[in-house]
Motif scaffolding. Structure first.
Motif, PDB file in Angstrom:
ATOM      1  N   VAL A 174       0.838  -1.202   0.000  1.00  0.00           N
ATOM      2  CA  VAL A 174       0.000   0.000   0.000  1.00  0.00           C
ATOM      3  C   VAL A 174       0.869   1.247   0.000  1.00  0.00           C
ATOM      4  CG1 VAL A 174      -1.745   1.304   1.283  1.00  0.00           C
ATOM      5  CG2 VAL A 174      -1.824  -1.196   1.269  1.00  0.00           C
ATOM      6  N   HIS A 175       0.489   2.203  -0.844  1.00  0.00           N
ATOM      7  CA  HIS A 175       1.118   3.521  -0.841  1.00  0.00           C
ATOM      8  C   HIS A 175       0.030   4.536  -0.516  1.00  0.00           C
ATOM      9  CE1 HIS A 175       2.971   7.218  -2.394  1.00  0.00           C
ATOM     10  NE2 HIS A 175       4.081   6.625  -2.016  1.00  0.00           N
ATOM     11  N   ASP A 176       0.299   5.388   0.483  1.00  0.00           N
ATOM     12  CA  ASP A 176      -0.718   6.355   0.915  1.00  0.00           C
ATOM     13  C   ASP A 176      -0.398   7.782   0.477  1.00  0.00           C
ATOM     14  OD1 ASP A 176       1.315   7.196   2.593  1.00  0.00           O
ATOM     15  OD2 ASP A 176       0.241   6.779   4.448  1.00  0.00           O
TER      16      ASP A 176
ATOM     17  N   ALA B  47      -4.771   9.941  -1.759  1.00  0.00           N
ATOM     18  CA  ALA B  47      -4.939   8.765  -2.611  1.00  0.00           C
ATOM     19  C   ALA B  47      -4.263   7.572  -1.949  1.00  0.00           C
ATOM     20  CB  ALA B  47      -4.348   9.010  -3.990  1.00  0.00           C
ATOM     21  N   PHE B  48      -4.884   6.430  -2.083  1.00  0.00           N
ATOM     22  CA  PHE B  48      -4.374   5.186  -1.522  1.00  0.00           C
ATOM     23  C   PHE B  48      -4.317   4.165  -2.655  1.00  0.00           C
ATOM     24  CE2 PHE B  48      -6.638   7.608   1.586  1.00  0.00           C
ATOM     25  CZ  PHE B  48      -5.744   7.661   2.642  1.00  0.00           C
ATOM     26  N   THR B  49      -3.154   3.592  -2.854  1.00  0.00           N
ATOM     27  CA  THR B  49      -2.950   2.639  -3.942  1.00  0.00           C
ATOM     28  C   THR B  49      -2.487   1.303  -3.389  1.00  0.00           C
ATOM     29  OG1 THR B  49      -2.352   4.441  -5.446  1.00  0.00           O
ATOM     30  CG2 THR B  49      -1.738   2.218  -6.115  1.00  0.00           C
ATOM     31  N   VAL B  50      -3.095   0.240  -3.886  1.00  0.00           N
ATOM     32  CA  VAL B  50      -2.672  -1.121  -3.560  1.00  0.00           C
ATOM     33  C   VAL B  50      -1.953  -1.674  -4.788  1.00  0.00           C
ATOM     34  CG1 VAL B  50      -3.445  -3.472  -3.082  1.00  0.00           C
ATOM     35  CG2 VAL B  50      -4.522  -1.570  -1.927  1.00  0.00           C
ATOM     36  N   PHE B  51      -0.754  -2.196  -4.563  1.00  0.00           N
ATOM     37  CA  PHE B  51       0.023  -2.880  -5.594  1.00  0.00           C
ATOM     38  C   PHE B  51       0.060  -4.358  -5.205  1.00  0.00           C
ATOM     39  CE2 PHE B  51       1.629   1.426  -5.324  1.00  0.00           C
ATOM     40  CZ  PHE B  51       1.716   1.818  -6.645  1.00  0.00           C
ATOM     41  N   VAL B  52      -0.446  -5.208  -6.043  1.00  0.00           N
ATOM     42  CA  VAL B  52      -0.474  -6.637  -5.747  1.00  0.00           C
ATOM     43  C   VAL B  52       0.689  -7.308  -6.477  1.00  0.00           C
ATOM     44  CG1 VAL B  52      -1.829  -8.745  -5.764  1.00  0.00           C
ATOM     45  CG2 VAL B  52      -2.988  -6.532  -5.555  1.00  0.00           C
ATOM     46  N   ARG B  53       1.555  -7.964  -5.685  1.00  0.00           N
ATOM     47  CA  ARG B  53       2.711  -8.678  -6.236  1.00  0.00           C
ATOM     48  C   ARG B  53       2.484 -10.177  -6.141  1.00  0.00           C
ATOM     49  NH1 ARG B  53       6.731  -8.683  -2.679  1.00  0.00           N
ATOM     50  NH2 ARG B  53       5.574  -7.608  -1.044  1.00  0.00           N
ATOM     51  N   ASN B  54       2.996 -10.901  -7.140  1.00  0.00           N
ATOM     52  CA  ASN B  54       2.977 -12.360  -7.053  1.00  0.00           C
ATOM     53  C   ASN B  54       4.214 -12.831  -6.295  1.00  0.00           C
ATOM     54  OD1 ASN B  54       5.104 -12.233  -8.917  1.00  0.00           O
ATOM     55  ND2 ASN B  54       3.835 -12.920 -10.639  1.00  0.00           N
ATOM     56  N   GLU B  55       4.377 -14.123  -6.173  1.00  0.00           N
ATOM     57  CA  GLU B  55       5.501 -14.678  -5.418  1.00  0.00           C
ATOM     58  C   GLU B  55       6.853 -14.380  -6.056  1.00  0.00           C
ATOM     59  OE1 GLU B  55       3.860 -18.549  -3.147  1.00  0.00           O
ATOM     60  OE2 GLU B  55       3.648 -18.627  -5.343  1.00  0.00           O
ATOM     61  N   GLN B  56       6.854 -14.046  -7.332  1.00  0.00           N
ATOM     62  CA  GLN B  56       8.093 -13.696  -8.022  1.00  0.00           C
ATOM     63  C   GLN B  56       8.428 -12.206  -7.890  1.00  0.00           C
ATOM     64  OE1 GLN B  56       5.581 -15.598  -9.712  1.00  0.00           O
ATOM     65  NE2 GLN B  56       6.664 -17.353  -8.845  1.00  0.00           N
ATOM     66  N   GLY B  57       7.544 -11.454  -7.223  1.00  0.00           N
ATOM     67  CA  GLY B  57       7.772 -10.029  -7.014  1.00  0.00           C
ATOM     68  C   GLY B  57       7.252  -9.139  -8.127  1.00  0.00           C
ATOM     69  N   GLN B  58       6.547  -9.696  -9.095  1.00  0.00           N
ATOM     70  CA  GLN B  58       5.995  -8.915 -10.196  1.00  0.00           C
ATOM     71  C   GLN B  58       4.643  -8.325  -9.791  1.00  0.00           C
ATOM     72  OE1 GLN B  58       5.893 -12.352 -12.758  1.00  0.00           O
ATOM     73  NE2 GLN B  58       7.455 -11.455 -14.090  1.00  0.00           N
ATOM     74  N   THR B  59       4.431  -7.053 -10.087  1.00  0.00           N
ATOM     75  CA  THR B  59       3.136  -6.435  -9.827  1.00  0.00           C
ATOM     76  C   THR B  59       2.153  -6.949 -10.874  1.00  0.00           C
ATOM     77  OG1 THR B  59       4.171  -4.466  -8.904  1.00  0.00           O
ATOM     78  CG2 THR B  59       1.884  -4.247  -9.620  1.00  0.00           C
ATOM     79  N   VAL B  60       1.062  -7.545 -10.392  1.00  0.00           N
ATOM     80  CA  VAL B  60       0.071  -8.138 -11.297  1.00  0.00           C
ATOM     81  C   VAL B  60      -1.239  -7.360 -11.329  1.00  0.00           C
ATOM     82  CG1 VAL B  60       1.055 -10.452 -11.101  1.00  0.00           C
ATOM     83  CG2 VAL B  60      -0.751  -9.740  -9.520  1.00  0.00           C
TER      84      VAL B  60
END
Length: 86
Positions: free
Chosen positions: A8-10, A54-67
């Motif tokens: 999360v970035h706020d 603004a609040f942003t969610v970045f979802v990463r997979n197990e490999q560290g890639q933002t999906v």
């Protein structure tokens, strides 16, 4: 099920999810992000008391890639002078 991390970035600080959540598919990833953002905003908007946040969610997979990424924005605008508070 694969593990995904919801960072999360706020607007000021980046919070990295150290644990993650197991999600079955893309629908569940999106669902988790959609439910997390309002909860975060509910807690954080009053703390800063700014009219633009603004609040942003970045979802990463197990490999560290933002999906997946999602952003929730709060924007307040006075139409006249602010009402004084005591």
């Amino acid at each position: 099920m694969a593990r995904y991390f919801f960072d999360v970035h706020d607007g000021r600080t980046f919070f990295r999810d150290p644990e993650g959540h197991e999600c079955a598919d893309a629908h569940q990833i999106r669902h988790e992000a959609m439910h997390a953002l309002p909860e975060i905003a509910r807690q954080e908007i009053p703390k800063l008391a700014a009219d633009t946040q603004a609040f942003t969610v970045f979802v990463r997979n197990e490999q560290g890639q933002t999906v997946y990424t999602a952003t929730l924005t709060f924007a307040g605008l006075w139409m006249d002078k602010p009402i004084p508070t005591d």
